[in-house]
Design an enzyme around this catalytic site. Structure first.
Site, PDB file in Angstrom:
ATOM      1  N   LYS A  15       0.832  -1.215   0.000  1.00  9.12           N
ATOM      2  CA  LYS A  15       0.000   0.000   0.000  1.00  9.12           C
ATOM      3  C   LYS A  15       0.865   1.264   0.000  1.00  9.12           C
ATOM      4  O   LYS A  15       0.647   2.168  -0.803  1.00  9.12           O
ATOM      5  CB  LYS A  15      -0.935   0.027   1.223  1.00  9.12           C
ATOM      6  CG  LYS A  15      -1.893  -1.165   1.298  1.00  9.12           C
ATOM      7  CD  LYS A  15      -2.822  -1.081   2.500  1.00  9.12           C
ATOM      8  CE  LYS A  15      -2.127  -1.110   3.857  1.00  9.12           C
ATOM      9  NZ  LYS A  15      -1.358  -2.338   4.121  1.00  9.12           N
ATOM     10  N   ARG A  90      -9.448   0.770   9.008  1.00  7.99           N
ATOM     11  CA  ARG A  90      -9.012  -0.594   9.288  1.00  7.99           C
ATOM     12  C   ARG A  90     -10.057  -1.380  10.060  1.00  7.99           C
ATOM     13  O   ARG A  90      -9.813  -2.552  10.387  1.00  7.99           O
ATOM     14  CB  ARG A  90      -7.728  -0.551  10.135  1.00  7.99           C
ATOM     15  CG  ARG A  90      -6.434  -0.833   9.374  1.00  7.99           C
ATOM     16  CD  ARG A  90      -5.295  -0.741  10.379  1.00  7.99           C
ATOM     17  NE  ARG A  90      -4.065  -1.362   9.978  1.00  7.99           N
ATOM     18  CZ  ARG A  90      -3.064  -0.738   9.379  1.00  7.99           C
ATOM     19  NH1 ARG A  90      -3.172   0.514   9.022  1.00  7.99           N
ATOM     20  NH2 ARG A  90      -1.933  -1.383   9.128  1.00  7.99           N
ATOM     21  N   ARG A 129      11.642  -5.526   5.017  1.00 10.66           N
ATOM     22  CA  ARG A 129      11.351  -4.106   4.732  1.00 10.66           C
ATOM     23  C   ARG A 129      12.306  -3.187   5.496  1.00 10.66           C
ATOM     24  O   ARG A 129      12.591  -3.392   6.662  1.00 10.66           O
ATOM     25  CB  ARG A 129       9.907  -3.795   5.140  1.00 10.66           C
ATOM     26  CG  ARG A 129       9.569  -2.311   5.078  1.00 10.66           C
ATOM     27  CD  ARG A 129       8.081  -2.059   5.026  1.00 10.66           C
ATOM     28  NE  ARG A 129       7.398  -2.326   6.279  1.00 10.66           N
ATOM     29  CZ  ARG A 129       6.089  -2.157   6.443  1.00 10.66           C
ATOM     30  NH1 ARG A 129       5.320  -1.759   5.439  1.00 10.66           N
ATOM     31  NH2 ARG A 129       5.528  -2.423   7.604  1.00 10.66           N
ATOM     32  N   ARG A 162      11.524  -1.489  11.161  1.00  8.05           N
ATOM     33  CA  ARG A 162      10.526  -1.170  12.173  1.00  8.05           C
ATOM     34  C   ARG A 162      10.444  -2.276  13.220  1.00  8.05           C
ATOM     35  O   ARG A 162      10.505  -3.445  12.903  1.00  8.05           O
ATOM     36  CB  ARG A 162       9.151  -0.990  11.500  1.00  8.05           C
ATOM     37  CG  ARG A 162       8.929   0.408  10.977  1.00  8.05           C
ATOM     38  CD  ARG A 162       7.734   0.496  10.065  1.00  8.05           C
ATOM     39  NE  ARG A 162       6.522  -0.140  10.587  1.00  8.05           N
ATOM     40  CZ  ARG A 162       5.362  -0.155   9.951  1.00  8.05           C
ATOM     41  NH1 ARG A 162       5.244   0.437   8.767  1.00  8.05           N
ATOM     42  NH2 ARG A 162       4.315  -0.762  10.471  1.00  8.05           N
ATOM     43  N   ARG A 173       0.104  -9.142  13.518  1.00  9.87           N
ATOM     44  CA  ARG A 173      -0.562  -8.100  12.728  1.00  9.87           C
ATOM     45  C   ARG A 173      -1.415  -8.710  11.616  1.00  9.87           C
ATOM     46  O   ARG A 173      -2.487  -8.196  11.295  1.00  9.87           O
ATOM     47  CB  ARG A 173       0.488  -7.148  12.132  1.00  9.87           C
ATOM     48  CG  ARG A 173       1.041  -6.187  13.177  1.00  9.87           C
ATOM     49  CD  ARG A 173       2.350  -5.563  12.743  1.00  9.87           C
ATOM     50  NE  ARG A 173       2.249  -4.807  11.527  1.00  9.87           N
ATOM     51  CZ  ARG A 173       3.264  -4.597  10.701  1.00  9.87           C
ATOM     52  NH1 ARG A 173       4.464  -5.093  10.963  1.00  9.87           N
ATOM     53  NH2 ARG A 173       3.086  -3.886   9.628  1.00  9.87           N
TER      54      ARG A 173
HETATM   55  P1  ADP Z   1       1.617  -1.515   7.492  1.00  9.79           P
HETATM   56  O1  ADP Z   1       2.249  -0.523   6.536  1.00  9.79           O
HETATM   57  O2  ADP Z   1       2.515  -2.635   7.752  1.00  9.79           O
HETATM   58  O3  ADP Z   1       0.261  -1.946   7.046  1.00  9.79           O
HETATM   59  P2  ADP Z   1       1.003   0.703   9.186  1.00  9.79           P
HETATM   60  O4  ADP Z   1       2.170   1.597   9.165  1.00  9.79           O
HETATM   61  O5  ADP Z   1      -0.152   1.053   8.326  1.00  9.79           O
HETATM   62  O6  ADP Z   1       1.479  -0.773   8.893  1.00  9.79           O
HETATM   63  O7  ADP Z   1       0.459   0.568  10.665  1.00  9.79           O
HETATM   64  C1  ADP Z   1       1.321   0.277  11.740  1.00  9.79           C
HETATM   65  C2  ADP Z   1       0.508   0.199  13.025  1.00  9.79           C
HETATM   66  O8  ADP Z   1      -0.143   1.455  13.274  1.00  9.79           O
HETATM   67  C3  ADP Z   1      -0.632  -0.810  13.011  1.00  9.79           C
HETATM   68  O9  ADP Z   1      -0.184  -2.120  13.324  1.00  9.79           O
HETATM   69  C4  ADP Z   1      -1.550  -0.233  14.090  1.00  9.79           C
HETATM   70  O10 ADP Z   1      -1.044  -0.488  15.401  1.00  9.79           O
HETATM   71  C5  ADP Z   1      -1.421   1.269  13.859  1.00  9.79           C
HETATM   72  N1  ADP Z   1      -2.444   1.743  12.917  1.00  9.79           N
HETATM   73  C6  ADP Z   1      -2.236   2.290  11.688  1.00  9.79           C
HETATM   74  N2  ADP Z   1      -3.399   2.625  11.108  1.00  9.79           N
HETATM   75  C7  ADP Z   1      -4.376   2.276  11.978  1.00  9.79           C
HETATM   76  C8  ADP Z   1      -5.799   2.343  11.955  1.00  9.79           C
HETATM   77  N3  ADP Z   1      -6.462   2.828  10.897  1.00  9.79           N
HETATM   78  N4  ADP Z   1      -6.475   1.893  13.049  1.00  9.79           N
HETATM   79  C9  ADP Z   1      -5.838   1.417  14.120  1.00  9.79           C
HETATM   80  N5  ADP Z   1      -4.511   1.309  14.196  1.00  9.79           N
HETATM   81  C10 ADP Z   1      -3.768   1.727  13.144  1.00  9.79           C
HETATM   82  P1  ADP Z   2       2.171  -1.898   3.198  1.00 13.77           P
HETATM   83  O1  ADP Z   2       2.172  -0.384   3.199  1.00 13.77           O
HETATM   84  O2  ADP Z   2       0.946  -2.468   2.551  1.00 13.77           O
HETATM   85  O3  ADP Z   2       2.427  -2.477   4.544  1.00 13.77           O
HETATM   86  P2  ADP Z   2       4.733  -1.657   1.793  1.00 13.77           P
HETATM   87  O4  ADP Z   2       4.441  -0.775   0.620  1.00 13.77           O
HETATM   88  O5  ADP Z   2       5.454  -1.066   2.933  1.00 13.77           O
HETATM   89  O6  ADP Z   2       3.375  -2.377   2.267  1.00 13.77           O
HETATM   90  O7  ADP Z   2       5.541  -2.927   1.226  1.00 13.77           O
HETATM   91  C1  ADP Z   2       6.005  -3.943   2.123  1.00 13.77           C
HETATM   92  C2  ADP Z   2       7.376  -4.415   1.652  1.00 13.77           C
HETATM   93  O8  ADP Z   2       7.240  -5.131   0.415  1.00 13.77           O
HETATM   94  C3  ADP Z   2       8.373  -3.301   1.377  1.00 13.77           C
HETATM   95  O9  ADP Z   2       9.651  -3.753   1.768  1.00 13.77           O
HETATM   96  C4  ADP Z   2       8.296  -3.095  -0.146  1.00 13.77           C
HETATM   97  O10 ADP Z   2       9.540  -2.635  -0.687  1.00 13.77           O
HETATM   98  C5  ADP Z   2       7.985  -4.502  -0.627  1.00 13.77           C
HETATM   99  N1  ADP Z   2       7.092  -4.538  -1.809  1.00 13.77           N
HETATM  100  C6  ADP Z   2       6.034  -3.726  -2.079  1.00 13.77           C
HETATM  101  N2  ADP Z   2       5.428  -4.092  -3.235  1.00 13.77           N
HETATM  102  C7  ADP Z   2       6.111  -5.166  -3.712  1.00 13.77           C
HETATM  103  C8  ADP Z   2       5.968  -6.007  -4.892  1.00 13.77           C
HETATM  104  N3  ADP Z   2       4.999  -5.803  -5.774  1.00 13.77           N
HETATM  105  N4  ADP Z   2       6.855  -7.008  -5.037  1.00 13.77           N
HETATM  106  C9  ADP Z   2       7.843  -7.214  -4.120  1.00 13.77           C
HETATM  107  N5  ADP Z   2       8.030  -6.476  -3.002  1.00 13.77           N
HETATM  108  C10 ADP Z   2       7.177  -5.448  -2.803  1.00 13.77           C
END
Ligand code: ADP
Ligand code: ADP
Length: 218
Positions: A15, A90, A129, A162, A173
């Site tokens: 995302k 979420r 990541r 992270r 998660r």
């Molecule tokens: P990822 O990129 O791996 O999906 P995020 O950076 O979006 O993770 O979120 C990291 C953490 O921040 C989540 O595990 C949660 O604890 C908190 N968080 C982020 N967005 C939300 C939301 N919309 N509602 C509740 N908690 C959230």
């Molecule tokens: P999210 O925000 O949904 O948690 P991220 O954009 O942070 O996901 O991506 C999670 C990890 O996967 C990062 O290390 C990113 O570089 C990698 N990644 C994202 N898209 C792809 C893809 N299409 N193929 C392989 N690796 C990817």
């Protein structure tokens, strides 16, 4: 009328990576709830400290705190034409609160690209990541390595892993996602907003697939 797009998908689906591209392409600000919580923690605000108790455990921050934080962010002038939401909503109550909030801005969610990636791939993506300290740009040690190891391509800041990207918390998660967030798939499908995208393809291919389903703006 402002345009709001919600990126849906499990943690690690891509995302944040895709939001960078889409945000530039559609000229909409990228609003990541996780990034805002992490910035608050860096500044040691009350919200940041409170949120980190949940984030470190891989749990969701309570809805009331999260909704208030997003409402404040979407009220700022850079969101007058809309926003690209990454990581929010979420939960179903967050999605319901968002609809009310956006109606107040004379807008609504226009499209929900859902980036679908199976669980085993997610674990590998998150544990590999690397995130930039300054602005949250993301890289992957194998799939999207930075040009210079340990430094962000975009702003030169340090890359770190992270705390919640360690395997044990990642598994937690994903479980939380399945229980609390995945009901949003059916919720948005019912409203005819869901656009399912195969997130296992290359970053470039996924970008093209997401852009293809989004409304054109200019
Ligand atoms: P990822 O990129 O791996 O999906 P995020 O950076 O979006 O993770 O979120 C990291 C953490 O921040 C989540 O595990 C949660 O604890 C908190 N968080 C982020 N967005 C939300 C939301 N919309 N509602 C509740 N908690 C959230
Ligand atoms: P999210 O925000 O949904 O948690 P991220 O954009 O942070 O996901 O991506 C999670 C990890 O996967 C990062 O290390 C990113 O570089 C990698 N990644 C994202 N898209 C792809 C893809 N299409 N193929 C392989 N690796 C990817």
């Amino acid at each position: 009328m402002p345009v709001y797009i919600v990126l849906l998908g499990p943690p690690g689906a891509g995302k944040g990576t895709q939001a960078e591209v889409i945000s530039q392409n559609l000229e909409l600000p990228h609003i990541s709830s996780g990034d805002i919580f992490r910035e608050n923690l860096k500044r040691q605000t009350d919200l940041g400290k409170k949120a980190s108790e949940y984030m470190d455990r891989g749990e969701l921050v309570p809805d009331d705190l999260t909704i208030a934080m997003i409402q404040e962010r979407l009220s700022r002038p850079d969101c007058l034409e809309g926003a690209l939401l990454d990581g929010f909503p979420r939960t179903i109550p967050q999605a319901e609160a968002l609809a009310v909030m956006l109606a107040g801005f004379n807008g609504k969610v226009e499209s929900v690209p859902y980036i679908n990636v199976p669980e085993d791939v997610l674990i590998e993506r998150l544990t590999g990541r690397w995130t930039c300290r300054d602005q949250g740009h993301v890289f992957h040690e194998k799939y999207n390595p930075p040009k210079i190891a340990g430094l962000c391509d975009f702003d030169g800041s340090e890359l770190y892993q992270r705390e919640d990207d360690k395997a044990e918390t990642v598994i937690r998660r994903i479980r939380v996602y399945l229980e609390q967030t995945s009901p949003l798939i059916a919720y948005h499908r019912q409203a005819s907003l869901l656009q399912e995208i195969d997130g296992t393809k290359t970053i470039e291919r996924v970008s093209a697939d997401v852009l293809a389903v989004l409304p054109k703006r200019k």
